[in-house]
Scaffold this motif. Structure first.
Motif: not given
Length: 179
Positions: A92-103
């Protein structure tokens, strides 16, 4: 400061499913791809109007409508798709976005393969930034803002012609040389 929300194994993902809104959105998207959901409706359900999609071979696509058109051409040629997850990480980033990294492993059944065994299974890494939607058709009020896709498309070379969409290095929808 970015915060690690979760790191889930593929086995736990299969057993327990997603636990956050971003993970549920991601799962809905993967399910849509696996079930040929890109053949109808609008890509704005998943991709923001100004989303950028970076393909592994330098081709870039912008926005939901362009993504859906590309996906129809790319995946429409396959009999079936299934993604088997190895791991999913969410930040979770400070700007409210989420980053998903999937393998994952992208299992592809080529046309004519009606067996239970895929024609090819390709390692895949999908990195995306998910944030608030800019379109009312979006799933759960979320959309992809930016996506990076890495998969070993060379594994398809024994099955597809050299000029197949999956091997193209430019946007096939906007570059006249790619049509």
């Amino acid at each position: 400061m970015p915060q690690l929300v979760s790191l889930i194994s593929g086995a736990d993902w299969t057993s327990f499913g997603p636990t956050t809104p971003a993970q549920r959105f991601y799962k809905d998207y993967v399910d849509a791809v696996d079930n040929h959901g890109f053949t109808h409706g609008s890509g704005l359900r998943y991709y923001a109007k100004d989303a950028i999609f970076h393909n592994q071979n330098n081709a870039q696509y912008k926005g939901g409508d362009e993504m859906w058109a590309w996906m129809k051409k790319l995946f429409g040629q396959f009999q079936r798709l299934r993604h088997d997850h190895v791991s999913i990480c969410e930040i979770r980033h400070e700007d409210g976005t989420a980053q998903i990294m999937s393998q994952s492993h992208r299992n592809i059944w080529l046309s004519g393969n009606s067996t239970d065994k895929p024609s090819v299974s390709i390692p895949l890494c999908f990195v995306c930034r998910i944030g608030p939607a800019d379109d009312p058709r979006a799933i759960s009020g979320l959309q992809y803002k930016e996506v990076w896709l890495y998969w070993d498309t060379a594994l398809l070379s024994p099955f597809l012609p050299e000029d197949a969409i999956v091997f193209r290095t430019k946007n096939i929808l906007t570059d006249p040389e790619e049509h």
